[in-house]
Design an enzyme around this catalytic site. Structure first.
Site, PDB file in Angstrom:
ATOM      1  NE  ARG A   1     -18.277 -12.222 -24.265  1.00 41.05           N
ATOM      2  CZ  ARG A   1     -19.328 -13.017 -24.503  1.00 41.05           C
ATOM      3  NH1 ARG A   1     -20.523 -12.509 -24.649  1.00 41.05           N
ATOM      4  NH2 ARG A   1     -19.160 -14.312 -24.591  1.00 41.05           N
TER       5      ARG A   1
ATOM      6  CG  ASP B   1     -21.519  -4.395 -34.105  1.00 37.17           C
ATOM      7  OD1 ASP B   1     -21.049  -5.062 -35.043  1.00 37.17           O
ATOM      8  OD2 ASP B   1     -21.571  -4.819 -32.940  1.00 37.17           O
TER       9      ASP B   1
ATOM     10  CG  ASP C   1      -1.947   1.123   1.091  1.00 41.60           C
ATOM     11  OD1 ASP C   1      -2.759   1.047   0.155  1.00 41.60           O
ATOM     12  OD2 ASP C   1      -1.919   2.076   1.895  1.00 41.60           O
TER      13      ASP C   1
ATOM     14  N   GLY D   1     -20.943   0.310 -39.510  1.00 40.13           N
ATOM     15  CA  GLY D   1     -19.651   0.289 -40.192  1.00 40.13           C
ATOM     16  C   GLY D   1     -18.853  -0.931 -39.806  1.00 40.13           C
TER      17      GLY D   1
HETATM   18  C1  LIG Z   1       3.000   8.489  -5.664  1.00 33.76           C
HETATM   19  C2  LIG Z   1       2.732   7.498  -6.771  1.00 33.76           C
HETATM   20  C3  LIG Z   1       1.820   6.473  -6.622  1.00 33.76           C
HETATM   21  N1  LIG Z   1       1.580   5.604  -7.642  1.00 33.76           N
HETATM   22  C4  LIG Z   1       0.582   4.523  -7.512  1.00 33.76           C
HETATM   23  C5  LIG Z   1       1.123   3.208  -6.948  1.00 33.76           C
HETATM   24  C6  LIG Z   1      -0.143   2.512  -6.493  1.00 33.76           C
HETATM   25  O1  LIG Z   1      -0.633   1.726  -7.591  1.00 33.76           O
HETATM   26  C7  LIG Z   1      -1.104   3.656  -6.206  1.00 33.76           C
HETATM   27  C8  LIG Z   1      -1.419   3.744  -4.729  1.00 33.76           C
HETATM   28  O2  LIG Z   1      -2.552   2.987  -4.461  1.00 33.76           O
HETATM   29  P1  LIG Z   1      -2.559   1.662  -3.605  1.00 33.76           P
HETATM   30  O3  LIG Z   1      -3.825   1.672  -2.820  1.00 33.76           O
HETATM   31  O4  LIG Z   1      -1.272   1.482  -2.861  1.00 33.76           O
HETATM   32  O5  LIG Z   1      -2.604   0.492  -4.701  1.00 33.76           O
HETATM   33  P2  LIG Z   1      -3.655   0.228  -5.842  1.00 33.76           P
HETATM   34  O6  LIG Z   1      -5.030   0.634  -5.435  1.00 33.76           O
HETATM   35  O7  LIG Z   1      -3.124   0.814  -7.129  1.00 33.76           O
HETATM   36  O8  LIG Z   1      -3.607  -1.354  -5.971  1.00 33.76           O
HETATM   37  P3  LIG Z   1      -3.994  -2.431  -4.823  1.00 33.76           P
HETATM   38  O9  LIG Z   1      -4.724  -1.741  -3.715  1.00 33.76           O
HETATM   39  O10 LIG Z   1      -4.836  -3.427  -5.536  1.00 33.76           O
HETATM   40  O11 LIG Z   1      -2.682  -2.988  -4.375  1.00 33.76           O
HETATM   41  O12 LIG Z   1      -0.441   4.862  -6.600  1.00 33.76           O
HETATM   42  C9  LIG Z   1       2.260   5.728  -8.841  1.00 33.76           C
HETATM   43  O13 LIG Z   1       2.039   4.930  -9.771  1.00 33.76           O
HETATM   44  N2  LIG Z   1       3.187   6.714  -8.987  1.00 33.76           N
HETATM   45  C10 LIG Z   1       3.463   7.618  -8.014  1.00 33.76           C
HETATM   46  O14 LIG Z   1       4.327   8.511  -8.226  1.00 33.76           O
END
Ligand SMILES: Cc1cn([C@H]2C[C@H](O)[C@@H](COP(=O)(O)OP(=O)(O)OP(=O)(O)O)O2)c(=O)[nH]c1=O
Length: 673
Positions: free
Chosen positions: A582, A540, A88, A565
């Site tokens: 799909r 479609d 997280d 189309g």
């Molecule tokens: C600060 C920052 C965060 N992030 C992203 C990383 C994480 O995917 C997201 C933070 O949210 P998270 O809640 O950590 O993760 P998520 O919801 O994407 O996936 P899951 O809960 O299923 O594990 O922000 C970037 O891609 N680049 C950045 O610079």
């Protein structure tokens, strides 16, 4: 593998990434880790005020994400992973925790609070090691850590802020920015692990893995949490589940042989702290063990027979966990060869052997409109049903009884009525009716599957042989009736899955969408319901658009329009979001690239692509619904989310989010770079 021996140690293990984040997937995939993606269903709603420090919140959320998947897999996926990884990422500034913005204004609030300032990005990581025991319980061991990276933003003007927000990039990212893409332009400096900001502290993770698999010390010194779950029951609940944020975030481990990473400096912070302490209640005992997890795995596991088995031997440099599970597997194999077949194995095989009979019973009852009849006239007996559907009494009775055994009908005093399942999904006029799909399975797939052996031997679809015409002719080049049947099948699946796909992502920034091959407009309709400012054009084939009029009263909506189309030959309608539901799985590689290139050509940067398909597990071991469908496909192939993601990336679309919807279709949202 010299570069990272620990990655090769994981080969052959079922490693699961409990995350839908495409960034995490890419980071781990890039270093050669083989894993399955099972996004966590844990809702990120822990009360932040209960946590003393922000990283405690991130670590606890990561833990809950990983544990939810570790608990779910043995029940829903019928397999126990070896390792589940949860993470997280949060951004903190001025004592506030920033997660993903809920809308543009929230993104503005976040980004303006970061403007001109240094902030911290924390990623909490939880590694759950699962050990299946002989009594079908699973032992869970938890390793948790976090990483902090400091990032400084330049001063951001209002114009810059809004241009960035309107690019769509901030929406699925903590703090509302993506350092790896456009957001990188806002950043003055980064102190610490860059990948930690992107969502996964790879270096720290590899160090932890190497501690787990390469170093073992006395178990009394180092303890991780053990959570015992029974996978026997239908609702196994881990005893360990609630955060205990009041416990100090750091604990001392004086005698630990695991080196504590260097302490942080103000400019370059690289924390490795123990995270939270938890109460662990062991099954079969009332004693509660309070432990601090210092990212360690070596623990004592109490076996149900009362023996205490040491999982770790300090002289042994190979993993004691591996040794133990290998021994278990060896013994299991011999035991299974000699002993009587297990009841559940026999049940499983009988179910598979009889699967075709159950399908055909359902198809027949559906074709005879038994579910419609019993909805109108519940409580009929077999003779009355037989008379209504013009079938023999004897045959009808057998069919009705079989349907009762399959949970489709209920019987009382030899009269019959629909179960809830039949009322909601099997009546031909119910809102979520699968009647059209069932008829398609009976008319088209059933004959194809009866030629499966030749299809496997020859390696191509048997449509020509089975229907005495060229592949696909049974759909669009044949009778009106066949076209309608096919459209009905598409319509019924879209009815059931449409809402889950349409609401999977925040698409509010897109005002015009085009559903390519959108058939009866069902998905388009769901999209307009989910996004009140969106208008959708269904594009479609002319024959489909003409026939789709018959379905229109079902979805009267002036924000859905139809254009006739051929998406391979004609110009695509202009839109800022394209939908492919799909479509791709059924195309040859050549056609697929033609179509994706055409979409890429009309998309400006920031335009969206919403893909909806069945996503295979990353190791292609499921879901069987997707793999069985592949057996009768004529041209294309089934893919995992990563495979689709890479395919779309090769046409300039970056995957922003993936959703395994738990409905008939999964979804992926991509943005044109
Ligand atoms: C600060 C920052 C965060 N992030 C992203 C990383 C994480 O995917 C997201 C933070 O949210 P998270 O809640 O950590 O993760 P998520 O919801 O994407 O996936 P899951 O809960 O299923 O594990 O922000 C970037 O891609 N680049 C950045 O610079």
């Amino acid at each position: 593998m010299v570069l990272n021996p620990v990655i090769s140690k994981l080969a052959g293990k079922l490693v699961v990434l409990a995350s839908a984040s495409p960034r995490r997937l890419e980071i781990l995939r890039n270093v050669g880790l083989r894993f399955e993606v099972v996004p966590s269903w844990f809702k990120e709603t822990l009360d932040k005020s209960l946590f003393k420090a922000p990283y405690e919140y991130a670590v606890e959320t990561a833990k809950q994400k990983a544990l939810e998947v570790a608990r779910r897999m043995p029940i829903k996926h019928l397999k126990t992973p070896d390792i589940v990884i949860g993470a997280d990422t949060i951004v903190t500034v001025d004592g506030l925790i920033l997660e993903k913005p809920v809308d543009k204004h929230d993104a503005y609030r976040m980004l303006s609070s970061l403007s001109g300032k240094e902030h911290s990005v924390y990623t909490g990581v939880a590694i759950v090691l699962c050990h299946e025991k002989e009594n079908e319980e699973v032992d869970y061991q938890l390793i948790q850590f976090y990483e902090e990276t400091k990032v400084k933003f330049a001063d951001l003007s209002e114009d810059m802020l809004w241009e960035y927000i309107n690019s769509g990039e901030p929406m699925d990212k903590a703090g509302g920015y993506g350092i790896q893409a456009l957001g990188g332009m806002l950043v003055e400096y980064v102190h610490g692990d860059f990948l930690n900001v992107v969502g996964f502290p790879l270096n720290h993770f590899c160090k932890q893995l190497s501690l787990i698999y390469n170093h073992c010390t006395s178990s009394s010194d180092q303890k991780s949490e053990s959570v015992h779950l029974s996978v026997n029951g239908t609702h196994p609940t881990p005893v360990l589940s609630q955060p205990t944020p009041s416990v100090p975030a750091q604990s001392s481990h004086g005698s630990s042989s695991i080196p504590k990473p260097s302490s942080s400096s103000s400019s370059q912070t690289h924390h490795t702290h123990c995270s939270l302490a938890h109460k662990v209640k062991r099954k079969g005992s009332d004693s509660e063990v309070s432990q601090s997890s210092w990212m360690l795995v070596n623990s004592l596991s109490k076996h149900t027979d009362g023996r205490e088995a040491k999982l770790c031997n300090s002289e042994n440099t190979t993993s004691p966990l591996i040794t133990r599970s290998e021994q278990l597997i060896e013994r299991d194999v011999t035991e299974h060869e000699d002993s009587e077949p297990r009841k559940e194995d026999l049940e499983r095989i009988s179910e598979l052997i009889d699967g075709f009979k159950a399908s055909k019973a359902l198809f027949t009852a559906s074709r005879l409109r038994v579910f419609d009849l019993l909805h109108r006239m519940p409580g009929l007996d077999a003779a009355q049903v037989g008379q209504e559907v013009k079938a023999s009494v004897k045959g009808t009775e057998c069919l009705l009884e079989a349907c009762v055994s399959l949970g489709l009908l209920k019987s009382k005093d030899r009269t019959y009525e629909n179960t809830d399942l039949a009322t909601s999904l099997l009546r031909s006029d119910s809102c979520f009716s699968l009647h059209g799909h069932i008829q398609h399975c009976d008319d088209t797939l059933w004959p194809l599957f009866s030629h499966l052996e030749s299809a496997v031997e020859e390696g191509h679809s048997q449509r020509e042989k089975v229907f005495s015409r060229k592949p696909k002719e049974d759909t669009f080049h044949n009778s009106q009736e066949a076209k309608l049947r096919f459209m009905n099948a598409m319509h019924s699946v879209a009815k059931v899955a449409g809402k889950s796909v349409a609401t999977a992502f925040d698409l509010s920034r897109y005002k015009t969408a085009c559903d390519l091959g959108g058939c009866t407009g069902t998905m388009a309709c769901e999209l307009t319901k989910a996004h009140p400012e969106m208008s959708v054009t269904v594009f479609d084939l002319p024959a489909v658009v003409e026939l789709s009029e018959r379905f229109r009263p079902l979805q009267s909506n002036n924000r859905v329009s139809f254009v006739a189309g051929d998406f391979f030959q004609d110009e695509l309608p202009k839109a800022d979001l394209y939908i492919l539901a799909r479509i791709l799985h059924d195309l040859t590689d050549e056609k697929l690239h033609i179509l994706l290139s055409k979409i890429a050509d009309v998309c400006k940067p920031g335009c969206g692509l919403l893909l909806s398909e069945i996503f295979l597990d990353e190791d292609r071991s499921g879901p069987s619904r997707g793999l069985l469908q592949a057996l009768s496909m004529s041209e294309g192939k089934q893919r995992s989310a990563t495979e689709y993601s890479l395919l779309l990336k090769s046409h300039g679309f970056n995957t922003a989010q993936i959703r395994h919807t738990d409905n008939l279709l999964d979804a992926m949202f991509c943005i044109k770079a």
